[in-house]
Design a protein around this motif. Sequence first.
Motif, short mmCIF file in Angstrom:
data_model
loop_
_atom_site.label_atom_id
_atom_site.label_comp_id
_atom_site.label_asym_id
_atom_site.label_seq_id
_atom_site.Cartn_x
_atom_site.Cartn_y
_atom_site.Cartn_z
N THR A 46 55.38 66.11 28.21
CA THR A 46 54.71 66.67 29.37
C THR A 46 54.27 65.52 30.25
O THR A 46 53.68 64.55 29.77
N LEU A 47 54.60 65.61 31.53
CA LEU A 47 54.12 64.65 32.53
C LEU A 47 53.04 65.38 33.31
O LEU A 47 53.32 66.38 33.97
N ARG A 48 51.81 64.89 33.22
CA ARG A 48 50.71 65.56 33.89
C ARG A 48 49.86 64.54 34.62
O ARG A 48 49.83 63.36 34.25
N PRO A 49 49.15 64.98 35.65
CA PRO A 49 48.26 64.04 36.34
C PRO A 49 47.24 63.47 35.36
O PRO A 49 46.84 64.13 34.38
N TRP A 50 46.83 62.25 35.62
CA TRP A 50 45.81 61.60 34.80
C TRP A 50 44.47 62.29 35.03
O TRP A 50 44.18 62.77 36.11
N HIS A 51 43.64 62.31 33.99
CA HIS A 51 42.28 62.85 34.05
C HIS A 51 41.31 61.74 33.64
O HIS A 51 41.67 60.87 32.84
N ASP A 52 40.10 61.80 34.17
CA ASP A 52 39.12 60.79 33.77
C ASP A 52 38.86 60.80 32.27
O ASP A 52 38.54 59.76 31.69
N ASN A 53 39.03 61.96 31.62
CA ASN A 53 38.81 61.99 30.17
C ASN A 53 39.96 61.33 29.40
O ASN A 53 39.93 61.28 28.18
N ASP A 54 40.96 60.77 30.10
CA ASP A 54 42.00 59.97 29.48
C ASP A 54 41.56 58.52 29.28
O ASP A 54 42.30 57.71 28.72
N ARG B 163 52.44 41.95 29.14
CA ARG B 163 53.56 41.11 29.58
C ARG B 163 54.36 41.77 30.69
O ARG B 163 54.81 41.11 31.63
N TRP B 164 54.58 43.08 30.58
CA TRP B 164 55.50 43.75 31.50
C TRP B 164 54.81 44.53 32.61
O TRP B 164 55.49 44.99 33.53
N THR B 165 53.51 44.77 32.51
CA THR B 165 52.82 45.60 33.52
C THR B 165 51.52 44.97 33.96
O THR B 165 51.03 44.01 33.36
N GLY B 166 50.92 45.56 34.95
CA GLY B 166 49.60 45.15 35.43
C GLY B 166 48.49 46.03 34.89
O GLY B 166 47.36 45.94 35.35
N VAL B 167 48.78 46.87 33.92
CA VAL B 167 47.78 47.79 33.37
C VAL B 167 46.76 47.00 32.56
O VAL B 167 47.11 46.29 31.63
N ARG B 168 45.50 47.14 32.98
CA ARG B 168 44.40 46.49 32.26
C ARG B 168 43.27 47.51 32.14
O ARG B 168 42.86 48.11 33.13
N ALA B 169 42.81 47.71 30.93
CA ALA B 169 41.71 48.64 30.69
C ALA B 169 41.03 48.24 29.37
O ALA B 169 41.23 48.88 28.34
N ALA B 170 40.26 47.17 29.42
CA ALA B 170 39.61 46.65 28.22
C ALA B 170 38.44 47.52 27.77
O ALA B 170 38.04 47.47 26.62
N ASP B 171 37.89 48.31 28.70
CA ASP B 171 36.76 49.17 28.36
C ASP B 171 36.80 50.40 29.26
O ASP B 171 37.66 50.52 30.14
N THR B 172 35.85 51.31 29.04
CA THR B 172 35.84 52.56 29.79
C THR B 172 35.68 52.33 31.29
O THR B 172 36.35 52.99 32.09
N THR B 173 34.85 51.39 31.67
CA THR B 173 34.65 51.12 33.10
C THR B 173 35.95 50.67 33.75
O THR B 173 36.32 51.16 34.82
N GLU B 174 36.65 49.76 33.11
CA GLU B 174 37.93 49.28 33.65
C GLU B 174 38.97 50.41 33.66
O GLU B 174 39.75 50.53 34.61
N ALA B 175 38.97 51.23 32.63
CA ALA B 175 39.91 52.36 32.57
C ALA B 175 39.63 53.34 33.70
O ALA B 175 40.56 53.81 34.37
N LEU B 176 38.37 53.64 33.94
CA LEU B 176 38.02 54.57 35.03
C LEU B 176 38.40 53.98 36.39
O LEU B 176 38.82 54.72 37.29
N ALA C 33 40.99 55.75 38.86
CA ALA C 33 40.63 56.05 40.26
C ALA C 33 41.77 55.66 41.20
O ALA C 33 42.04 56.38 42.17
N VAL C 34 42.43 54.56 40.93
CA VAL C 34 43.58 54.14 41.75
C VAL C 34 44.70 55.17 41.63
O VAL C 34 45.35 55.53 42.63
N GLN C 35 44.93 55.68 40.42
CA GLN C 35 45.97 56.69 40.21
C GLN C 35 45.62 57.98 40.96
O GLN C 35 46.48 58.58 41.61
N HIS C 36 44.36 58.40 40.88
CA HIS C 36 43.91 59.61 41.58
C HIS C 36 44.08 59.46 43.10
O HIS C 36 44.54 60.38 43.77
#
Length: 173
Positions: free
Chosen positions: A12-20, A35-48, A52-55
């Motif tokens: 399933t491809l679904r929009p991201w939710h903050d509870n993710d 190595r291959w992406t710019g995804v960084r989320a070391a903690d909940t604040t960074e993940a949110l 937010a950028v995805q939303h």
Amino acid sequence: MSTSPEPSHGLTLRPWHDNDAAALVAVAGDPALHRWTGVRAADTTEALRWLAVQHAGLADGSRYTFAVVGDGQDLLGQVVLKRGERPENLAEVGYWVAGPARGRGVAPRAVTILTTWSFTRFPELTRIELRHQSDNTASCRVAVKCGYAYEATLAAAHPYPQTGHLHALERTL
């Protein structure tokens, strides 16, 4: 017209939710993902912040980004159709797969689902590109499996610190 792809191929491809956020933090520390992406989320604040950028991209139509989840609803990765700052007939697909889900065919299935949805959802779209670093052989295999033909080797340019490959898929009428 559907704002997200229909479930298919066990995904399933679904929009991201903050509870993710917690699931994102759990997978984002993977060195291969760094190595291959710019995804960084070391903690909940960074993940949110990342969420937010995805939303925002989804809201303004520049990035149609989806969490890829399996039948058990566990986070397997992400797939995105990038439309911003391009001619209306052109888009770029990107993706990443969480470490525990690699080797299970998640990337080609997710990219195929997104590609099919994109050409249906956006009738003006005639071409989708997929770019990756040239030493990322797994991404080369994914592109080819999904019908994206190799077109060129690209000079290193942000966000790719090394040369890259350009693959493309043209809409078939």
